[in-house]
Design a protein around this motif. Structure first.
Motif, short mmCIF file in Angstrom:
data_model
loop_
_atom_site.label_atom_id
_atom_site.label_comp_id
_atom_site.label_asym_id
_atom_site.label_seq_id
_atom_site.Cartn_x
_atom_site.Cartn_y
_atom_site.Cartn_z
N CYS A 164 0.85 -1.19 0.00
CA CYS A 164 0.00 0.00 0.00
C CYS A 164 0.88 1.24 0.00
CB CYS A 164 -0.91 0.02 1.23
SG CYS A 164 -1.94 1.51 1.32
N LEU A 165 0.63 2.14 -0.93
CA LEU A 165 1.33 3.42 -0.95
C LEU A 165 0.85 4.25 0.25
CD1 LEU A 165 0.91 4.14 -4.77
CD2 LEU A 165 3.03 3.45 -3.62
N HIS A 166 1.77 4.65 1.10
CA HIS A 166 1.43 5.40 2.32
C HIS A 166 0.60 6.63 1.94
CE1 HIS A 166 3.11 7.53 6.19
NE2 HIS A 166 1.81 7.67 6.05
N THR A 167 -0.64 6.65 2.41
CA THR A 167 -1.61 7.67 2.02
C THR A 167 -1.90 8.59 3.21
OG1 THR A 167 -2.62 6.02 0.57
CG2 THR A 167 -3.89 8.02 0.97
N ALA A 168 -2.16 9.85 2.94
CA ALA A 168 -2.56 10.80 3.97
C ALA A 168 -3.66 11.69 3.42
CB ALA A 168 -1.36 11.64 4.43
N THR A 169 -4.21 12.54 4.28
CA THR A 169 -5.31 13.41 3.86
C THR A 169 -5.18 14.77 4.55
OG1 THR A 169 -7.71 13.51 3.55
CG2 THR A 169 -6.92 12.63 5.66
N LEU A 170 -6.10 15.67 4.26
CA LEU A 170 -6.06 17.01 4.82
C LEU A 170 -7.45 17.64 4.80
CD1 LEU A 170 -4.36 19.43 2.21
CD2 LEU A 170 -5.58 17.35 1.63
N TYR A 171 -7.58 18.75 5.53
CA TYR A 171 -8.86 19.45 5.65
C TYR A 171 -8.54 20.91 5.97
CZ TYR A 171 -13.78 20.14 6.92
OH TYR A 171 -15.10 20.56 6.95
N PRO A 172 -9.33 21.86 5.46
CA PRO A 172 -9.05 23.27 5.75
C PRO A 172 -9.36 23.63 7.21
CG PRO A 172 -11.07 23.08 4.49
CD PRO A 172 -10.48 21.70 4.56
N GLU A 173 -8.34 23.67 8.02
CA GLU A 173 -8.49 23.93 9.44
C GLU A 173 -7.17 24.46 9.99
OE1 GLU A 173 -9.15 20.19 11.51
OE2 GLU A 173 -7.95 19.14 10.01
N PRO A 174 -7.20 25.18 11.10
CA PRO A 174 -5.94 25.62 11.70
C PRO A 174 -5.04 24.41 11.99
CG PRO A 174 -7.80 26.74 12.72
CD PRO A 174 -8.38 25.67 11.83
N GLY A 175 -3.77 24.55 11.67
CA GLY A 175 -2.82 23.47 11.91
C GLY A 175 -2.65 22.50 10.76
N VAL A 176 -3.37 22.71 9.66
CA VAL A 176 -3.31 21.74 8.55
C VAL A 176 -1.90 21.64 7.98
CG1 VAL A 176 -4.15 23.47 6.88
CG2 VAL A 176 -4.27 21.04 6.32
N GLU A 177 -1.19 22.76 7.86
CA GLU A 177 0.16 22.69 7.30
C GLU A 177 1.06 21.84 8.20
OE1 GLU A 177 4.03 25.46 6.17
OE2 GLU A 177 2.37 26.31 7.33
N THR A 178 0.87 21.95 9.52
CA THR A 178 1.72 21.21 10.45
C THR A 178 1.54 19.71 10.28
OG1 THR A 178 1.64 23.01 12.06
CG2 THR A 178 2.23 20.82 12.89
N TYR A 179 0.28 19.23 10.25
CA TYR A 179 0.12 17.78 10.15
C TYR A 179 0.37 17.26 8.74
CZ TYR A 179 -4.93 18.35 8.82
OH TYR A 179 -6.13 18.67 8.21
N VAL A 180 0.21 18.10 7.73
CA VAL A 180 0.62 17.69 6.38
C VAL A 180 2.13 17.51 6.33
CG1 VAL A 180 0.84 18.48 3.99
CG2 VAL A 180 -1.38 18.59 5.14
N ARG A 181 2.87 18.45 6.93
CA ARG A 181 4.33 18.32 6.97
C ARG A 181 4.74 17.07 7.75
NH1 ARG A 181 8.15 21.88 5.80
NH2 ARG A 181 6.62 23.60 5.77
N GLU A 182 4.06 16.81 8.87
CA GLU A 182 4.35 15.61 9.65
C GLU A 182 4.13 14.35 8.82
OE1 GLU A 182 3.06 17.42 14.04
OE2 GLU A 182 1.74 16.05 12.96
N ALA A 183 3.05 14.32 8.04
CA ALA A 183 2.77 13.15 7.20
C ALA A 183 3.83 12.98 6.12
CB ALA A 183 1.38 13.27 6.59
N VAL A 184 4.24 14.09 5.52
CA VAL A 184 5.28 14.03 4.50
C VAL A 184 6.58 13.50 5.10
CG1 VAL A 184 6.73 15.42 2.96
CG2 VAL A 184 4.26 15.83 3.05
N GLU A 185 6.94 14.01 6.27
CA GLU A 185 8.18 13.57 6.91
C GLU A 185 8.10 12.12 7.37
OE1 GLU A 185 8.71 16.50 9.95
OE2 GLU A 185 9.54 18.01 8.55
N ALA A 186 6.87 11.64 7.62
CA ALA A 186 6.68 10.23 8.00
C ALA A 186 6.67 9.29 6.80
CB ALA A 186 5.37 10.08 8.78
N GLY A 187 6.76 9.85 5.59
CA GLY A 187 6.88 9.01 4.40
C GLY A 187 5.64 8.90 3.54
N ALA A 188 4.65 9.77 3.74
CA ALA A 188 3.45 9.73 2.89
C ALA A 188 3.84 9.91 1.43
CB ALA A 188 2.45 10.79 3.31
N ARG A 189 3.25 9.09 0.57
CA ARG A 189 3.58 9.12 -0.85
C ARG A 189 2.44 9.64 -1.71
NH1 ARG A 189 6.25 3.43 -2.30
NH2 ARG A 189 6.93 4.61 -4.13
N VAL A 190 1.25 9.73 -1.14
CA VAL A 190 0.09 10.23 -1.87
C VAL A 190 -0.90 10.78 -0.85
CG1 VAL A 190 -1.03 7.95 -1.89
CG2 VAL A 190 -1.67 9.65 -3.62
#
Length: 303
Positions: free
Chosen positions: A115-141
């Motif tokens: 499974c390609l490591h997948t993550a998601t997002l939503y327009p809310e305060p802090g979204v950039e922080t958890y998107v960056r965390e997911a990217v650093e954790a290896g999210a690929r899509v």
């Protein structure tokens, strides 16, 4: 019911034989499916409950789930089919869900190497922080669902996250077309505003942008990082409801290096192999099919 075919009663084992026969005829090592759904079981069961009610978000149509089984069995079915890599498309419908879903998806990717490591997002305060965390954790899509989430993809809260994903060159599979039922922010215009600010963002438009197929083909022609997935398109079910205009097939053929196989497994009202047959009967040739069913995604994800 729309889309009923003789394939509907085929057992999984016989389906696997048909699916493997399909990709072997093309000389492929298997399939890459960029649009499959895995999510926490209680969340997925709520999704299935909604499909069972034929709710407004699915256009009020009857929509039986063909692969209603446990997580381990669903994974095994894809492997039986010869799907080399797949995704865990999951998405929030309210604030506060995305980070939790991303934690679940990271764990699923760790225990499911195909499974390609997948993550998601939503327009809310802090979204950039958890998107960056997911990217650093290896999210690929990433997955974004404008219709279910009922948000404007051009919301200012998302701009830094989009910029981060564009810089990281991580694809985002995005349900932004107005099918099977329109939402407040679906359609090509909101996404065009996102792309105007982030032209290098690797958006993969789900369902070929159904039903605004031609408008989304236009965005792909304008922005060379925009791709489209085939999810449900050209199947009998979709053609009964929102047919693809045949005049646009040459444009689809011309974008053959940026069209990716997607299925919506397990949430489909017909056997998996029917999606493959639907693409084959377009008669766009074996080279196009090979690219769509494997090579384009293999290149995008470095498989």
């Amino acid at each position: 019911m729309p889309g009923t075919t003789s394939e509907d009663v085929t057992p999984h084992g016989e389906q696997a034989d048909e699916v493997r026969s399909f990709w072997r005829r093309l000389g492929l090592p298997g399939l890459v499916d960029v649009h499959t759904h895995f999510m926490p079981e209680r969340v997925l069961h709520k999704v299935w409950d909604y499909f069972d009610t034929s709710g407004p978000l699915i256009g009020g149509v009857e929509w039986p789930i063909s692969y209603r089984c446990g997580e381990a069995e669903r994974t095994a079915v894809l492997r039986e089919f010869g799907v080399r890599a797949f995704t865990a498309m999951l998405y929030p419908h309210k604030p506060g869900m995305a980070r939790w879903l991303n934690g679940w998806a990271a764990d699923f990717a760790r225990r499911t190497p195909d499974c390609l490591h997948t993550a998601t997002l939503y327009p809310e305060p802090g979204v950039e922080t958890y998107v960056r965390e997911a990217v650093e954790a290896g999210a690929r899509v990433f997955k974004a669902h404008i219709q279910v989430g009922a948000y404007d993809p051009a919301d200012e809260l998302l701009q830094q996250a989009w910029g981060l994903l564009a810089e990281a060159r991580i694809p985002v599979v995005i349900h932004c077309g107005s099918g099977p039922a329109p939402g407040k922010h679906t359609g090509p215009e909101p996404i065009a505003r996102v792309l105007a600010r982030h032209p290098r963002l690797r958006l993969v438009v789900a369902h070929l942008g159904m039903p605004e197929y031609e408008e989304f083909l236009g965005l792909a022609e304008r922005y060379d990082q925009v791709r489209l997935d085939t999810t449900m398109t050209f199947t009998d079910f979709a053609e009964d409801l929102m047919p693809f205009p045949r005049r646009a097939l040459p444009r689809l053929a011309g974008l053959g290096d940026r069209v990716l196989l997607g299925s919506d497994f397990p949430n489909i009202p017909y056997p998996y192999v029917h999606q493959l047959h639907a693409l084959e009967r377009l008669d766009l040739g074996p080279e196009w099919l090979r690219a769509v069913c494997h090579d384009n995604a293999a290149s995008l994800f470095g498989l």
